[in-house]
Every structure is written in structure tokens, then in C-alpha cells.
Write an enzyme that holds these catalytic residues in place. Structure first.
Site, mmCIF file in Angstrom:
data_model
loop_
_atom_site.group_PDB
_atom_site.id
_atom_site.type_symbol
_atom_site.label_atom_id
_atom_site.label_comp_id
_atom_site.label_asym_id
_atom_site.label_seq_id
_atom_site.Cartn_x
_atom_site.Cartn_y
_atom_site.Cartn_z
ATOM 1 C CB VAL A 187 3.513 6.824 1.440
ATOM 2 C CG1 VAL A 187 3.636 8.300 1.768
ATOM 3 C CG2 VAL A 187 3.708 5.974 2.693
ATOM 4 C CB THR A 230 -0.935 0.002 1.226
ATOM 5 O OG1 THR A 230 -1.809 -1.141 1.149
ATOM 6 C CG2 THR A 230 -1.775 1.267 1.283
ATOM 7 C CB ILE A 245 5.008 1.160 3.862
ATOM 8 C CG1 ILE A 245 4.105 0.813 5.061
ATOM 9 C CG2 ILE A 245 4.921 2.646 3.518
ATOM 10 C CD1 ILE A 245 2.639 1.134 4.864
ATOM 11 C CE LYS A 246 4.076 0.227 -4.924
ATOM 12 N NZ LYS A 246 3.236 -0.062 -6.119
ATOM 13 C CG LEU A 247 7.894 4.883 1.467
ATOM 14 C CD1 LEU A 247 8.984 4.431 2.429
ATOM 15 C CD2 LEU A 247 7.325 6.226 1.915
#
Length: 318
Positions: free
Chosen positions: A96, A94, A130-132
Site C-alpha cells: 500500500v 504488494t 497486502i503489505k502495510l
């Protein structure tokens, strides 16, 4: 003979790049990835309409309208993730908010918030990535989050020095893009057709994969953004590959033989270790026109779809 999809699963973890529940149910991937564009697309599917209302209602206590829309979109992204996790045995990625791509502290705060939403939904952080964006600030945020036990997926990765910096930061996983690199070379050079072996996106991921294996990095390499199954076949054996439903279908229908190409035991020619300082990272990215342009374009695209999603939520709430 079994399908190329089933053969690929023997030596590569196959991930579905979609928010489409039916596609995930059909192709049985290990993990799934989402991004603002995919969440916006999923928000228009019939099966998620009730979730839209729940997401909006969950943010109504916030008086600031911009913060309310941001919270509602977070609720929706996590809500979709929770539904997907009922079908995949592994993890959901998912992302950011891309508007935070150059703000380390805000990215960390948003990541922690997303994890808290998953935990409220009964899902442990060990099942979430967590995708950044692979900016300097995004990589620094990931470095801190990893130390807190929040695993990260660094996306919009186009340049080699981005990959080197991610490995040095100890991030869990990177998503080097293949098809978007090919798009750039087709648009900016005279060469318009590439065999899979010479596809610049394929060449880039192979180099990153071999570099990681040569230097003992544990960071997972997950090729992403494919334009055709030839690119996927040329990266068979990569740690993970995240693939759209259309290409999953093509692989599932192809009964030809698939040979493993990448292996930890066959690391290719030696590549000197690259140590990135902030200055060398920024200069190296600046000197790589393709990586600079595609990173900026990718962030703008995700920001656009984040705004589109918030406008959709706003109109539905009225």
C-alpha cells in the site's frame, strides 16, 4: 553436498525480495515480495517497459492528475505482481502507498483496490499479501482486512511491541527487518562488527519467533532485510525468509553445511505475553529509539520512491 540455498528450503520457505523476473526464474522461490523501491527499480528494467505504457493508459480516464498517477502506479505494481505470479507457486506481496501509513481507512480502501486489480487480472486474493507499514494505523487496517479474507504482510517492523500488536491483531504475516536494525546499531554505538549470533537484527527476529511459538500465534514470521548470508544462516528454520537476488546467489554457490537454528519445538526462554493498547504501543515505540527512527526512515524512503515512480510515469505519459 547440495547448496545452502537448497538446504535452507528444507526447513524455511524461501521468498525472493525482488521484482526481477530473471532472478525469480533462476532461484525458484515459493513467494516473492515487492515494495515501492523495488517497483521503482523494476520500472526501469527493459522487460517492463510495455507494462509501463499499459499502466499509464489504464489510468487515463481519471481527470485528477495526482489520482491518475496513483492509479497508474497501482496498475504497474499489480502488473509486475501478475508477471511474478506466473513463476512462483505461492504468493506475491504488494505494498500500500506508504503515504497512507497513518490513515487506517485510506489503507483499507487502497488494499481493497489492489485486490480488485489482481482479481481483474484473474488472480484470487488467496495468492496476494497486502503489505502495510507496522504503524498502529497499519495494524488496525490489517486487522479489518484479515476479517474480510485479505491476508496482510506487516512490514517495516523493528520493535518487539510492533510484533506483539501484529500477533494480537491476527495478521497473516510479519516482516521483521534484520539488516536495518544492524545498520542502526553500527551507526549509533561504538560496536562496528557483530558475529551472526550477536547481530541485533538476528537477536530481534529470534525473540519474536520464540514469542509467537510460545504463545501459539499463527502469524508467520518472515525475516527480511539481510546484509549478509551469516544473518540468514543464523535464522535458518524461521517460518519464511525473504532474500535479495545477490544473497540468493551467494547461498546457491555455497556448498557448506547449513544447520537448522530455529524450530517450533525449541522455543527458548519464556517471554511474558505483551498486550498492547494504543497508548502502550505508542509509548513502547517511543522508548525504542532504534525502532522509532528506522520506522520513520523506512516510511520516508518508500514515500520517496513512490514519488520517484510517479514522476517516471508522468514523464513517460507526456
Amino acid at each position: 553436498m547440495t547448496s545452502k540455498l537448497e538446504q535452507l528450503k528444507q526447513f524455511t520457505d524461501v521468498v525472493a525480495d525482488t521484482g526481477d523476473i530473471e532472478a525469480i526464474r533462476l532461484y525458484k522461490p515459493l513467494d516473492a515480495t515487492t515494495n515501492p523501491s523495488l517497483v521503482y527499480k523494476a520500472a526501469q528494467m527493459p522487460q517492463y517497459q510495455a507494462l509501463l505504457d499499459t499502466s499509464i493508459n489504464g489510468a487515463k480516464s481519471i481527470t485528477n492528475s495526482a489520482e491518475q498517477l496513483s492509479a497508474a502506479s497501482d496498475n504497474l505494481a499489480v502488473g509486475i505482481g501478475l508477471e511474478i505470479l506466473k513463476l512462483v507457486p505461492g504468493r506475491i506481496s504488494t505494498e500500500v502507498d506508504a503515504r497512507l501509513s497513518f490513515d487506517t481507512n485510506a489503507s483499507i480502501a487502497k488494499a481493497r483496490h489492489l485486490i480488485s486489480l489482481y482479481e481483474k487480472g484473474g488472480v484470487d486474493k488467496s495468492r496476494v499479501l497486502i503489505k502495510l507499514a507496522s504503524t498502529w494505523e497499519g495494524i488496525r487496517a490489517a486487522e479489518i482486512l484479515e476479517k474480510e479474507g485479505i491476508n496482510c504482510n506487516l512490514t517495516l517492523l523493528f520493535g518487539f511491541n510492533q510484533a506483539a500488536a501484529c500477533a494480537d491483531a491476527g495478521v497473516f504475516l510479519i516482516s521483521p527487518f534484520v539488516g536495518r536494525i544492524l545498520d542502526w546499531y553500527k551507526a549509533n554505538t561504538n560496536k562496528k562488527e557483530y558475529a551472526a549470533e550477536e547481530d541485533p537484527g538476528v537477536v530481534s527476529v529470534r525473540r519474536i519467533y520464540n514469542y509467537y511459538k510460545q504463545h501459539g500465534y499463527n502469524t508467520v514470521v518472515m525475516g527480511a532485510s539481510f546484509r549478509n548470508i551469516g544473518e540468514i544462516e543464523a535464522l535458518a528454520g524461521c517460518d519464511r525468509l525473504t532474500i535479495s537476488p545477490q544473497l540468493l546467489q551467494e547461498l546457491d554457490q555455497d556448498k557448506g553445511e547449513l544447520k537448522r537454528v530455529l524450530s517450533p519445538d525449541n522455543r527458548g526462554e519464556a517471554i511474558a505475553k505483551l498486550i498492547d493498547t494504543e497508548a502502550s504501543f505508542r509509548f513502547g515505540l517511543n522508548q525504542d529509539a532504534m525502532a522509532t527512527e528506522k520506522l520513520a526512515e523506512g516510511i520516508r524512503g518508500f514515500v520517496k520512491d513512490q514519488i520517484n515512480l510517479e514522476n517516471l510515469l508522468k514523464s513517460r505519459a507526456q
